[in-house]
Design a protein around this motif. Sequence first.
Motif, PDB file in Angstrom:
ATOM      1  N   MET A   1      27.839 -68.864   9.845  1.00 38.05           N
ATOM      2  CA  MET A   1      27.565 -67.439   9.543  1.00 38.05           C
ATOM      3  C   MET A   1      26.162 -67.441   8.936  1.00 38.05           C
ATOM      4  N   SER A   2      25.229 -66.669   9.464  1.00 38.19           N
ATOM      5  CA  SER A   2      23.834 -66.738   9.159  1.00 38.19           C
ATOM      6  C   SER A   2      23.761 -65.562   8.255  1.00 38.19           C
ATOM      7  N   ALA A   3      22.924 -65.705   7.155  1.00 35.07           N
ATOM      8  CA  ALA A   3      22.358 -64.663   6.264  1.00 35.07           C
ATOM      9  C   ALA A   3      22.005 -63.312   6.751  1.00 35.07           C
ATOM     10  N   ILE A   4      22.334 -62.295   6.441  1.00 35.31           N
ATOM     11  CA  ILE A   4      21.495 -61.075   6.737  1.00 35.31           C
ATOM     12  C   ILE A   4      20.327 -60.645   6.060  1.00 35.31           C
ATOM     13  N   THR A   5      19.199 -60.642   7.110  1.00 36.27           N
ATOM     14  CA  THR A   5      18.027 -60.278   6.443  1.00 36.27           C
ATOM     15  C   THR A   5      17.486 -58.874   7.187  1.00 36.27           C
ATOM     16  N   THR A   6      16.607 -58.152   6.162  1.00 39.63           N
ATOM     17  CA  THR A   6      16.241 -56.850   6.603  1.00 39.63           C
ATOM     18  C   THR A   6      14.622 -56.879   6.267  1.00 39.63           C
ATOM     19  N   PRO A   7      14.114 -55.783   6.760  1.00 40.89           N
ATOM     20  CA  PRO A   7      12.769 -55.443   6.516  1.00 40.89           C
ATOM     21  C   PRO A   7      12.486 -55.129   5.099  1.00 40.89           C
ATOM     22  N   PHE A   8      13.542 -54.427   4.461  1.00 39.49           N
ATOM     23  CA  PHE A   8      13.184 -54.211   3.022  1.00 39.49           C
ATOM     24  C   PHE A   8      13.492 -55.132   2.056  1.00 39.49           C
ATOM     25  N   GLY A   9      13.053 -54.668   0.830  1.00 37.06           N
ATOM     26  CA  GLY A   9      13.002 -55.785  -0.507  1.00 37.06           C
ATOM     27  C   GLY A   9      13.032 -55.099  -1.671  1.00 37.06           C
ATOM     28  N   PHE A  10      12.599 -55.528  -2.869  1.00 40.18           N
ATOM     29  CA  PHE A  10      12.586 -55.340  -4.115  1.00 40.18           C
ATOM     30  C   PHE A  10      12.340 -53.792  -4.248  1.00 40.18           C
ATOM     31  N   SER A  11      10.807 -53.625  -3.872  1.00 37.98           N
ATOM     32  CA  SER A  11      10.490 -52.294  -3.928  1.00 37.98           C
ATOM     33  C   SER A  11      10.759 -50.951  -3.035  1.00 37.98           C
ATOM     34  N   SER A  12      11.673 -51.421  -2.126  1.00 38.57           N
ATOM     35  CA  SER A  12      12.221 -50.157  -1.047  1.00 38.57           C
ATOM     36  C   SER A  12      12.809 -49.306  -1.774  1.00 38.57           C
ATOM     37  N   THR A  13      12.849 -48.047  -1.428  1.00 44.70           N
ATOM     38  CA  THR A  13      13.759 -46.999  -2.034  1.00 44.70           C
ATOM     39  C   THR A  13      14.769 -46.681  -0.901  1.00 44.70           C
ATOM     40  N   ALA A  14      15.537 -45.944  -1.675  1.00 42.38           N
ATOM     41  CA  ALA A  14      16.838 -45.426  -0.774  1.00 42.38           C
ATOM     42  C   ALA A  14      16.275 -44.762   0.507  1.00 42.38           C
ATOM     43  N   GLY A  15      15.435 -43.689  -0.041  1.00 34.65           N
ATOM     44  CA  GLY A  15      14.988 -42.812   1.127  1.00 34.65           C
ATOM     45  C   GLY A  15      14.401 -43.680   2.350  1.00 34.65           C
ATOM     46  N   GLU A  16      13.525 -44.653   1.957  1.00 32.67           N
ATOM     47  CA  GLU A  16      13.012 -45.288   2.922  1.00 32.67           C
ATOM     48  C   GLU A  16      14.064 -46.170   3.836  1.00 32.67           C
ATOM     49  N   VAL A  17      15.298 -46.604   3.174  1.00 36.11           N
ATOM     50  CA  VAL A  17      16.086 -47.348   3.786  1.00 36.11           C
ATOM     51  C   VAL A  17      16.784 -46.636   4.995  1.00 36.11           C
ATOM     52  N   VAL A  18      17.021 -45.151   4.462  1.00 40.00           N
ATOM     53  CA  VAL A  18      17.942 -44.534   5.507  1.00 40.00           C
ATOM     54  C   VAL A  18      16.868 -43.547   6.576  1.00 40.00           C
ATOM     55  N   SER A  19      15.654 -43.688   6.284  1.00 49.20           N
ATOM     56  CA  SER A  19      14.905 -43.199   7.334  1.00 49.20           C
ATOM     57  C   SER A  19      15.027 -43.526   8.873  1.00 49.20           C
ATOM     58  N   GLY A  20      15.450 -42.479   9.639  1.00 47.54           N
ATOM     59  CA  GLY A  20      15.696 -42.373  10.995  1.00 47.54           C
ATOM     60  C   GLY A  20      17.284 -42.707  11.376  1.00 47.54           C
ATOM     61  N   VAL A  21      18.173 -42.836  10.143  1.00 49.94           N
ATOM     62  CA  VAL A  21      19.429 -42.855  10.583  1.00 49.94           C
ATOM     63  C   VAL A  21      20.048 -41.303  10.674  1.00 49.94           C
ATOM     64  N   ASP A  22      21.002 -41.045  11.478  1.00 49.03           N
ATOM     65  CA  ASP A  22      21.700 -39.990  11.661  1.00 49.03           C
ATOM     66  C   ASP A  22      23.099 -40.141  11.545  1.00 49.03           C
ATOM     67  N   LEU A  23      23.955 -39.755  10.514  1.00 49.10           N
ATOM     68  CA  LEU A  23      25.207 -39.697  10.370  1.00 49.10           C
ATOM     69  C   LEU A  23      25.794 -38.218  10.247  1.00 49.10           C
ATOM     70  N   THR A  24      25.007 -37.315  11.002  1.00 43.84           N
ATOM     71  CA  THR A  24      25.564 -36.191  11.416  1.00 43.84           C
ATOM     72  C   THR A  24      27.073 -36.218  11.840  1.00 43.84           C
ATOM     73  N   GLY A  25      28.174 -35.297  11.155  1.00 49.41           N
ATOM     74  CA  GLY A  25      29.276 -35.580  11.456  1.00 49.41           C
ATOM     75  C   GLY A  25      30.089 -36.257  10.912  1.00 49.41           C
ATOM     76  N   ARG A  26      29.565 -37.170  10.119  1.00 48.91           N
ATOM     77  CA  ARG A  26      30.352 -38.268   9.308  1.00 48.91           C
ATOM     78  C   ARG A  26      30.495 -37.914   7.804  1.00 48.91           C
ATOM     79  N   ARG A  27      31.287 -38.565   7.207  1.00 51.24           N
ATOM     80  CA  ARG A  27      31.580 -37.877   5.918  1.00 51.24           C
ATOM     81  C   ARG A  27      31.282 -39.435   4.914  1.00 51.24           C
ATOM     82  N   ALA A  28      31.245 -39.108   3.585  1.00 53.79           N
ATOM     83  CA  ALA A  28      30.834 -39.995   2.608  1.00 53.79           C
ATOM     84  C   ALA A  28      31.242 -39.641   1.332  1.00 53.79           C
ATOM     85  N   VAL A  29      31.699 -40.540   0.579  1.00 52.43           N
ATOM     86  CA  VAL A  29      32.067 -40.369  -0.811  1.00 52.43           C
ATOM     87  C   VAL A  29      31.411 -41.323  -1.916  1.00 52.43           C
ATOM     88  N   VAL A  30      30.912 -40.851  -2.815  1.00 53.75           N
ATOM     89  CA  VAL A  30      30.335 -41.723  -3.831  1.00 53.75           C
ATOM     90  C   VAL A  30      30.804 -41.346  -4.934  1.00 53.75           C
TER      91      VAL A  30
END
Length: 309
Positions: A1-30
């Motif tokens: 099982m290889s480790a998951i790597t992403t283009p994001f890192g230490f300085s990334s913000t939450a806004g940058e991470v979700v840019s382009g993601v569409d969760l319309t119609g889904r629900r989330a609890v925080v």
Amino acid sequence: MSAITTPFGFSSTAGEVVSGVDLTGRRAVVTGASSGIGAETARALAATGAAVTLAVRDVAAGERVAKDITGSTGNQDVRTMHLDLTDPASVTAFTTAWQDPLHVLVNNAGVMACPEQYTEQGWEWQFATNHLGHFALATGLRTALAADGNARVVVVSSTGHQRSPIVWDDVNFAFRPYDPWLAYGQSKTAGVLFAVEATRRWAGDNITANALMPGAVYTNLQRHTGGRGSGRVPAELIKSVEQGAATSALLATSPLLEGAGGRYFVDCNETEIVDRRSGTLHGVARYAVDPDNGRRLWALSEELLTRAG
């Protein structure tokens, strides 16, 4: 099982991470979304178009944050519900009231290194808040998570988990002197183990769970530890709140994690397994991702909640 790597890192913000993601119609609890990285995680999820519920103890504070999130994202479907993770009746009321499919559950709320305190059930306060309450919440929402068909649970842990494994015979410090950092470490180890075991148990429902270290971020969490002036972490390793929420947002939304669970992330990337304290903010202790420990913790958590009635 290889480790998951992403283009994001230490300085990334939450806004940058979700840019382009569409969760319309889904629900989330925080949980714990009335301040700090919880609020910023909720903001990022709202920016994807998801309907977001802020599960908070202080409903008035939560409503102020919800209004601010709506103002900054334009998402009108941001609401607040009361939740006290140290009170099993409050958790039950929340899960009973929830009737919709749930796409994302972010177990974000927490306390750190607080003075010795116990719940009415005799549970040590940090274990109760950081793990048991979230365990009861997630298991109580399992039907809703399964109804989504591709749900995710995100667990905000900490590099503090390296301070202590689960002390199976004395999780509540009944027989050993209370140590706020050992209690914190144990509770954060529990969060990682929950993600491991939930992913295994709930695979048939396509529910995955992952844990993370958000980074060093100064929020209300540090109220018992001296805050910004404590000097515990070098200045160059301190993140903004927006950066601190990035890894949570990534685990909640990124297509790169489709179908992946039982893992531990730091700075938006899966981190390595370590057998000694790493001395950095990276690394996950082997005991925290051990499947046998995950099964044992699940059984213990169910037993404690059953005893509480």
